[in-house]
Design a protein around this motif. Sequence first.
Motif, PDB file in Angstrom:
ATOM      1  N   ASN A  77       0.825  -1.209   0.000  1.00  0.00           N
ATOM      2  CA  ASN A  77       0.000   0.000   0.000  1.00  0.00           C
ATOM      3  C   ASN A  77       0.862   1.262   0.000  1.00  0.00           C
ATOM      4  O   ASN A  77       0.508   2.250  -0.649  1.00  0.00           O
ATOM      5  CB  ASN A  77      -0.969  -0.002   1.172  1.00  0.00           C
ATOM      6  N   LYS A  78       1.979   1.237   0.693  1.00  0.00           N
ATOM      7  CA  LYS A  78       2.907   2.366   0.660  1.00  0.00           C
ATOM      8  C   LYS A  78       3.418   2.562  -0.768  1.00  0.00           C
ATOM      9  O   LYS A  78       3.470   3.680  -1.274  1.00  0.00           O
ATOM     10  CB  LYS A  78       4.067   2.119   1.628  1.00  0.00           C
ATOM     11  N   GLY A  79       3.772   1.471  -1.422  1.00  0.00           N
ATOM     12  CA  GLY A  79       4.246   1.544  -2.800  1.00  0.00           C
ATOM     13  C   GLY A  79       3.197   2.101  -3.738  1.00  0.00           C
ATOM     14  O   GLY A  79       3.496   2.937  -4.608  1.00  0.00           O
ATOM     15  N   ILE A  80       1.975   1.674  -3.576  1.00  0.00           N
ATOM     16  CA  ILE A  80       0.876   2.179  -4.410  1.00  0.00           C
ATOM     17  C   ILE A  80       0.718   3.679  -4.198  1.00  0.00           C
ATOM     18  O   ILE A  80       0.559   4.442  -5.157  1.00  0.00           O
ATOM     19  CB  ILE A  80      -0.435   1.436  -4.091  1.00  0.00           C
ATOM     20  N   GLY A  81       0.794   4.108  -2.951  1.00  0.00           N
ATOM     21  CA  GLY A  81       0.636   5.522  -2.646  1.00  0.00           C
ATOM     22  C   GLY A  81       1.749   6.393  -3.207  1.00  0.00           C
ATOM     23  O   GLY A  81       1.533   7.565  -3.508  1.00  0.00           O
TER      24      GLY A  81
END
Length: 111
Positions: A77-81
């Motif tokens: 999710n951090k990567g997506i953000g």
Amino acid sequence: MSLTVIIATYNRAQSVKEVLSALARQTVLSRQDFEVVVVDNNSQDGTRETVRSLESSVPFRMRCFLEPQRGKPFAMNKGIGEAAGDILVFTDDDVMLDAGWLEALLDCFKK
């Protein structure tokens, strides 16, 4: 089409280095810019330092982020953000990528 490859990693400095080397050999590099987002899931083995030491030597834009809350979903999710690409591609930190991997993925979006 812009593309972001997201790699979540935890205590696999050597493995993620090999994945980044494989990404540097992608055949699509001559025709397609892409970025790589590496998310370090609070490693203790020098993963962040290893990734940052490679930033200037890879033929693509690479950014490394820390996700202190352990667990792959948090790191992903951090990567997506943080991703800037229109297309998000995920790979693990311990896979062997064929040189044509990204080219084959992009071909799917062109049809």
